[in-house]
Structure formats: structure tokens, C-alpha cells
Motif scaffolding. Structure first.
Motif, PDB file in Angstrom:
ATOM      1  N   PRO A 207      44.545 -29.195 -30.339  1.00  0.00           N
ATOM      2  CA  PRO A 207      44.125 -30.596 -30.266  1.00  0.00           C
ATOM      3  C   PRO A 207      45.256 -31.564 -30.658  1.00  0.00           C
ATOM      4  CG  PRO A 207      43.270 -29.623 -32.268  1.00  0.00           C
ATOM      5  CD  PRO A 207      43.958 -28.510 -31.504  1.00  0.00           C
ATOM      6  N   TYR A 208      46.485 -31.111 -30.548  1.00  0.00           N
ATOM      7  CA  TYR A 208      47.658 -31.919 -30.874  1.00  0.00           C
ATOM      8  C   TYR A 208      48.814 -31.461 -29.981  1.00  0.00           C
ATOM      9  CZ  TYR A 208      48.108 -27.658 -33.640  1.00  0.00           C
ATOM     10  OH  TYR A 208      48.129 -26.342 -34.033  1.00  0.00           O
ATOM     11  N   THR A 209      49.858 -32.254 -29.923  1.00  0.00           N
ATOM     12  CA  THR A 209      51.037 -31.938 -29.122  1.00  0.00           C
ATOM     13  C   THR A 209      51.797 -30.759 -29.724  1.00  0.00           C
ATOM     14  OG1 THR A 209      51.257 -34.244 -28.460  1.00  0.00           O
ATOM     15  CG2 THR A 209      53.225 -32.885 -28.240  1.00  0.00           C
ATOM     16  N   GLU A 210      52.356 -29.916 -28.841  1.00  0.00           N
ATOM     17  CA  GLU A 210      53.252 -28.847 -29.273  1.00  0.00           C
ATOM     18  C   GLU A 210      54.573 -28.998 -28.525  1.00  0.00           C
ATOM     19  OE1 GLU A 210      53.462 -24.008 -30.001  1.00  0.00           O
ATOM     20  OE2 GLU A 210      51.788 -24.840 -28.851  1.00  0.00           O
ATOM     21  N   THR A 211      55.658 -28.921 -29.262  1.00  0.00           N
ATOM     22  CA  THR A 211      57.001 -29.055 -28.696  1.00  0.00           C
ATOM     23  C   THR A 211      57.742 -27.747 -28.893  1.00  0.00           C
ATOM     24  OG1 THR A 211      57.012 -31.412 -29.240  1.00  0.00           O
ATOM     25  CG2 THR A 211      59.147 -30.383 -28.801  1.00  0.00           C
ATOM     26  N   PHE A 212      58.345 -27.245 -27.812  1.00  0.00           N
ATOM     27  CA  PHE A 212      59.064 -25.977 -27.834  1.00  0.00           C
ATOM     28  C   PHE A 212      60.559 -26.237 -27.657  1.00  0.00           C
ATOM     29  CE2 PHE A 212      54.885 -25.340 -26.011  1.00  0.00           C
ATOM     30  CZ  PHE A 212      54.405 -24.234 -26.688  1.00  0.00           C
ATOM     31  N   ILE A 213      61.353 -25.747 -28.572  1.00  0.00           N
ATOM     32  CA  ILE A 213      62.805 -25.797 -28.434  1.00  0.00           C
ATOM     33  C   ILE A 213      63.258 -24.384 -28.091  1.00  0.00           C
ATOM     34  CG2 ILE A 213      65.002 -26.242 -29.592  1.00  0.00           C
ATOM     35  CD1 ILE A 213      63.376 -28.123 -31.498  1.00  0.00           C
ATOM     36  N   ILE A 214      63.900 -24.241 -26.932  1.00  0.00           N
ATOM     37  CA  ILE A 214      64.377 -22.914 -26.534  1.00  0.00           C
ATOM     38  C   ILE A 214      65.732 -22.708 -27.203  1.00  0.00           C
ATOM     39  CG2 ILE A 214      64.993 -21.327 -24.681  1.00  0.00           C
ATOM     40  CD1 ILE A 214      62.084 -23.550 -24.692  1.00  0.00           C
ATOM     41  N   ARG A 215      65.745 -21.866 -28.200  1.00  0.00           N
ATOM     42  CA  ARG A 215      66.946 -21.610 -29.001  1.00  0.00           C
ATOM     43  C   ARG A 215      67.866 -20.581 -28.333  1.00  0.00           C
ATOM     44  NH1 ARG A 215      68.895 -20.676 -34.592  1.00  0.00           N
ATOM     45  NH2 ARG A 215      69.093 -18.420 -34.758  1.00  0.00           N
ATOM     46  N   LYS A 216      67.246 -19.623 -27.639  1.00  0.00           N
ATOM     47  CA  LYS A 216      68.010 -18.540 -27.024  1.00  0.00           C
ATOM     48  C   LYS A 216      67.179 -17.946 -25.893  1.00  0.00           C
ATOM     49  CE  LYS A 216      70.065 -14.100 -28.411  1.00  0.00           C
ATOM     50  NZ  LYS A 216      70.239 -13.180 -29.544  1.00  0.00           N
TER      51      LYS A 216
ATOM     52  N   HIS B 199      65.579 -17.196 -21.882  1.00  0.00           N
ATOM     53  CA  HIS B 199      64.889 -17.846 -20.771  1.00  0.00           C
ATOM     54  C   HIS B 199      63.389 -17.592 -20.881  1.00  0.00           C
ATOM     55  CE1 HIS B 199      68.993 -17.218 -19.291  1.00  0.00           C
ATOM     56  NE2 HIS B 199      68.788 -18.320 -18.598  1.00  0.00           N
ATOM     57  N   ALA B 200      62.594 -18.624 -20.592  1.00  0.00           N
ATOM     58  CA  ALA B 200      61.134 -18.503 -20.684  1.00  0.00           C
ATOM     59  C   ALA B 200      60.476 -19.125 -19.464  1.00  0.00           C
ATOM     60  CB  ALA B 200      60.625 -19.198 -21.936  1.00  0.00           C
ATOM     61  N   ARG B 201      59.322 -18.593 -19.121  1.00  0.00           N
ATOM     62  CA  ARG B 201      58.463 -19.219 -18.113  1.00  0.00           C
ATOM     63  C   ARG B 201      57.231 -19.743 -18.840  1.00  0.00           C
ATOM     64  NH1 ARG B 201      58.095 -16.310 -12.941  1.00  0.00           N
ATOM     65  NH2 ARG B 201      59.807 -17.732 -12.533  1.00  0.00           N
ATOM     66  N   PHE B 202      57.038 -21.064 -18.752  1.00  0.00           N
ATOM     67  CA  PHE B 202      55.906 -21.734 -19.368  1.00  0.00           C
ATOM     68  C   PHE B 202      54.870 -22.066 -18.310  1.00  0.00           C
ATOM     69  CE2 PHE B 202      59.117 -22.478 -22.510  1.00  0.00           C
ATOM     70  CZ  PHE B 202      58.449 -22.647 -23.703  1.00  0.00           C
ATOM     71  N   ARG B 203      53.623 -21.956 -18.681  1.00  0.00           N
ATOM     72  CA  ARG B 203      52.530 -22.561 -17.919  1.00  0.00           C
ATOM     73  C   ARG B 203      51.969 -23.646 -18.821  1.00  0.00           C
ATOM     74  NH1 ARG B 203      46.706 -19.925 -16.487  1.00  0.00           N
ATOM     75  NH2 ARG B 203      45.665 -21.925 -16.249  1.00  0.00           N
ATOM     76  N   VAL B 204      52.056 -24.884 -18.361  1.00  0.00           N
ATOM     77  CA  VAL B 204      51.548 -26.035 -19.105  1.00  0.00           C
ATOM     78  C   VAL B 204      50.574 -26.752 -18.171  1.00  0.00           C
ATOM     79  CG1 VAL B 204      52.116 -28.170 -20.316  1.00  0.00           C
ATOM     80  CG2 VAL B 204      53.692 -26.226 -20.420  1.00  0.00           C
ATOM     81  N   GLY B 205      49.281 -26.584 -18.414  1.00  0.00           N
ATOM     82  CA  GLY B 205      48.288 -27.085 -17.471  1.00  0.00           C
ATOM     83  C   GLY B 205      48.457 -26.342 -16.157  1.00  0.00           C
TER      84      GLY B 205
ATOM     85  N   ALA C 291      62.363 -22.459 -18.278  1.00  0.00           N
ATOM     86  CA  ALA C 291      63.221 -23.149 -19.248  1.00  0.00           C
ATOM     87  C   ALA C 291      64.238 -22.175 -19.821  1.00  0.00           C
ATOM     88  CB  ALA C 291      62.369 -23.748 -20.365  1.00  0.00           C
ATOM     89  N   HIS C 292      65.346 -22.720 -20.286  1.00  0.00           N
ATOM     90  CA  HIS C 292      66.402 -21.872 -20.835  1.00  0.00           C
ATOM     91  C   HIS C 292      66.978 -22.487 -22.099  1.00  0.00           C
ATOM     92  CE1 HIS C 292      69.410 -24.678 -19.268  1.00  0.00           C
ATOM     93  NE2 HIS C 292      68.694 -24.706 -18.167  1.00  0.00           N
ATOM     94  N   GLU C 293      67.825 -21.718 -22.744  1.00  0.00           N
ATOM     95  CA  GLU C 293      68.462 -22.103 -23.997  1.00  0.00           C
ATOM     96  C   GLU C 293      68.952 -23.553 -23.947  1.00  0.00           C
ATOM     97  OE1 GLU C 293      72.536 -20.742 -26.233  1.00  0.00           O
ATOM     98  OE2 GLU C 293      71.254 -19.176 -25.389  1.00  0.00           O
ATOM     99  N   GLY C 294      68.589 -24.315 -24.971  1.00  0.00           N
ATOM    100  CA  GLY C 294      69.019 -25.704 -25.078  1.00  0.00           C
ATOM    101  C   GLY C 294      68.022 -26.706 -24.534  1.00  0.00           C
ATOM    102  N   GLN C 295      67.009 -26.249 -23.810  1.00  0.00           N
ATOM    103  CA  GLN C 295      66.001 -27.165 -23.274  1.00  0.00           C
ATOM    104  C   GLN C 295      64.827 -27.300 -24.230  1.00  0.00           C
ATOM    105  OE1 GLN C 295      65.381 -25.466 -19.261  1.00  0.00           O
ATOM    106  NE2 GLN C 295      66.290 -27.359 -18.493  1.00  0.00           N
ATOM    107  N   ILE C 296      64.062 -28.382 -24.028  1.00  0.00           N
ATOM    108  CA  ILE C 296      62.872 -28.664 -24.820  1.00  0.00           C
ATOM    109  C   ILE C 296      61.708 -28.865 -23.860  1.00  0.00           C
ATOM    110  CG2 ILE C 296      61.788 -30.306 -26.406  1.00  0.00           C
ATOM    111  CD1 ILE C 296      64.666 -30.969 -27.393  1.00  0.00           C
TER     112      ILE C 296
END
Length: 114
Positions: free
Chosen positions: A50-59, A61-67, A73-78
């Protein structure tokens, strides 16, 4: 009062970037998950907060499903997930995925959807 939270307090293992800290004991409206996934495809199941979540990719590669959106996303992205939005992510590999997951709340509130 200022606080310093040592790694021994939040880390589940002294050599892995993995663990969590809730903000309530420290008087802050932020809680943090330090996430480390070594296996390709590993990550949390679909859920929402019920609140915002922020992801910092530190290292890694990730695949996000948001809605309904898929984000690679990859290292250095938010990546920012709005409140009440279903989301999950997984390690795309190769190698380790490390993220810092910032929950805009003093405690974790999670509704698991799968």
C-alpha cells in the motif's frame, strides 16, 4: 537522534548482500530489503504494497513486472513501483542480481498475489 545501522544488524550472511531493516525502531518511514539472487530466474513472487517501492539495481540484470508493464533493468538503473501495483522481479543472469528495495513505510506490508 542519528543512527548508524551496522551490517551485522541487517545482513543474513557476512559475505552476501542480503537482509532487511525496518525503519520503525529508528523513527523513519523507510524500510529496506537488501536482495541478492544468484540463480537465474530467482526472485519474489507477484505481490503488492500500500506504498511506493523503489528498486536500485546494484549489480546484474533483472526483469520486472510492474502492473502490465515488463521492464528489463540493469546495474545502475532505478525502477519505481507505485503503491497498490502488483509487481515481481527475477534475475535474468548471467551472474548475481543485487538490489536495494526501498519501501516507503516504517514496516513491511505485503499482500502476496501468487
Amino acid at each position: 537522534m542519528a543512527y548508524v545501522i551496522d551490517r551485522e544488524v541487517w545482513a543474513e550472511h557476512p559475505e552476501r548482500w542480503h537482509g532487511e531493516v525496518t525503519g520503525k525502531p529508528y523513527g523513519t518511514n523507510v524500510s529496506i530489503i537488501f536482495n541478492s539472487q544468484d540463480r537465474k530466474g530467482a526472485g519474489p513472487r507477484l505481490h503488492r504494497h500500500p506504498y511506493t517501492e523503489t528498486f536500485i539495481i546494484r549489480k546484474g540484470h533483472a526483469r520486472f513486472r510492474v502492473g502490465d508493464r515488463i521492464i528489463d533493468a540493469h546495474e545502475g538503473q532505478i525502477v519505481i513501483c507505485p503503491a497498490n501495483t502488483a509487481h515481481k522481479f527475477e534475475n535474468l543472469g548471467p551472474g548475481t542480481l543485487e538490489t536495494i528495495d526501498i519501501h516507503a513505510n516504517e514496516v513491511f506490508i505485503t499482500e502476496w498475489l501468487e
